[in-house]
Motif scaffolding. Structure first.
Motif, PDB file in Angstrom:
ATOM      1  N   GLY A 166      -4.490   4.617  -1.262  1.00 11.56           N
ATOM      2  CA  GLY A 166      -4.713   3.214  -0.934  1.00 11.56           C
ATOM      3  C   GLY A 166      -5.496   2.549  -2.039  1.00 11.56           C
ATOM      4  O   GLY A 166      -5.568   3.048  -3.166  1.00 11.56           O
ATOM      5  N   ILE A 196       0.813  -1.215   0.000  1.00  6.05           N
ATOM      6  CA  ILE A 196       0.000   0.000   0.000  1.00  6.05           C
ATOM      7  C   ILE A 196       0.848   1.266   0.000  1.00  6.05           C
ATOM      8  O   ILE A 196       0.385   2.350  -0.379  1.00  6.05           O
ATOM      9  N   HIS A 221      -7.049   3.461   7.089  1.00  6.60           N
ATOM     10  CA  HIS A 221      -6.711   2.054   6.905  1.00  6.60           C
ATOM     11  C   HIS A 221      -7.055   1.229   8.145  1.00  6.60           C
ATOM     12  O   HIS A 221      -6.400   0.222   8.447  1.00  6.60           O
ATOM     13  N   ASN A 257      -9.737   4.480   3.147  1.00  2.00           N
ATOM     14  CA  ASN A 257      -8.729   5.542   3.018  1.00  2.00           C
ATOM     15  C   ASN A 257      -9.157   6.870   3.621  1.00  2.00           C
ATOM     16  O   ASN A 257      -8.323   7.752   3.813  1.00  2.00           O
ATOM     17  N   THR A 278      -9.491   0.165   1.114  1.00  4.61           N
ATOM     18  CA  THR A 278      -8.733   0.125   2.361  1.00  4.61           C
ATOM     19  C   THR A 278      -9.086   1.273   3.301  1.00  4.61           C
ATOM     20  O   THR A 278      -8.232   1.773   4.037  1.00  4.61           O
TER      21      THR A 278
END
Length: 326
Positions: free
Chosen positions: A229, A217, A284, A267, A265
């Motif tokens: 991400g 990432i 995250h 973000n 993810t």
């Protein structure tokens, strides 16, 4: 509205699942050891202004529709622009903002949630009867989605699950992820698929074997810079996604009849949001595993179709199996 919220519990010897009639939100998936593996809000009011869609049923279309418009059967349809010039998660018509009817079994291991989308709701054509079944089978949560329409329309929903297998005491960077996919969606700077499916080989999108998310990432890749991400679709080969915590003591096996998965993810989560047990949110903090069609499929003929026709009802099933290891 808050007074109309009802919470229900499904339970067997392996899993406890708590969900609401509002948005079909799943607020808890508790394993045998009591660990909750999904992100939730610390207070009920946050669900009415949920910018992150924490484990709700998103539809009729999950993801973005470019320019908030589409053409179907020769007719143009205009949608709400709620993400710049685009439509995200069907706008205010999102099924995550609706109250569903709930029928739960006497054994408390199965629930059927239903909602009727009215013709023109959110700009989408057709009256659509939607049914979502949550069922416990041992260590597996089965999610079955069915729908019927009286005219051609778009229908490509998904549960917007946010998983963290480390008690939310840390982010998902040390989680291991495996996706059976060789192709992922290239995105524009506005997070809209270009229609090009890129090969994962030699990129930070190659999850064909267990990969620590944090090792990818942070890579210097233009596709990762867009959102800070992942927010990308992957075409699935053997229809399985595997997530493990860093010590491999908790494992999630997600299988589906759907053709793709979107990995997001989380973000945009900030400390302003209060999540599990009152913790401050953080970037995250969870990973979304969205088993679905590829986003914006209506504009890309090479993507699996997101069109629902009266003569062919929608039927898809996803299974989430959780395994605890010593």
């Amino acid at each position: 509205m808050k007074e109309n919220i009802r919470e229900y519990t499904l339970k067997n010897e392996k899993l406890t699942v708590k969900f609401m009639n509002y948005g079909a939100y799943i607020t808890h998936i508790l394993l045998e050891n009591g660990q909750n593996v999904v992100m939730n809000y610390a207070d009920i009011d946050s669900y009415f202004d949920d910018k992150h869609c924490l484990n709700c049923f998103v539809g009729p279309i999950i993801g973005r529709i470019a320019n908030a418009e589409f053409t179907l059967e020769g007719k143009e349809y205009k949608l709400e622009k709620n993400d710049g010039e685009h439509n995200l998660h069907s706008g205010s018509a999102n099924l995550a903002t609706k109250f569903w009817d709930v029928d739960i079994s006497e054994e408390n291991t199965l629930a059927v949630l239903t909602y009727r989308i009215k013709d023109g709701e959110g700009g989408f054509p057709g009256n659509v009867n939607v049914s979502v079944t949550y069922k416990l089978e041992g260590e597996t949560l089965v999610v079955k989605t069915e729908a019927e329409t009286d005219k051609p329309t778009l229908f490509a929903p998904s549960l917007h699950f946010h998983f963290n297998l480390e008690h939310f005491e840390e982010g998902i960077e040390n989680h291991l992820l495996k996706i059976s996919s060789q192709k992922f969606t290239q995105l524009t700077e506005e997070v809209i698929p270009t229609g090009t499916l890129l090969n994962v080989e030699d990129t930070p999108f190659d999850f064909r074997e267990d990969v620590k998310i944090g090792s990818f990432i942070t890579k210097d890749d233009p596709q990762l810079h867009i959102e800070g991400g992942y927010d990308h679709g992957f075409l699935l080969q053997d229809k399985e996604v595997v997530l493990k915590n860093k010590n491999k003591t908790v494992e999630l096996y997600a299988t589906t009849t759907e053709p793709a998965v979107v990995i997001y993810t989380n973000n945009g989560l900030t400390e302003k949001e209060k999540i599990n047990e009152g913790r401050a949110g953080f970037k995250h903090g969870a990973i979304c595993i969205e088993l679905q069609k590829l986003p914006d499929a209506i504009h890309h003929e090479n993507f699996p179709s997101a069109v629902l026709y009266p003569e062919k009802p929608f039927q898809e099933e996803s299974r989430y199996t959780f395994r605890l290891k010593q």
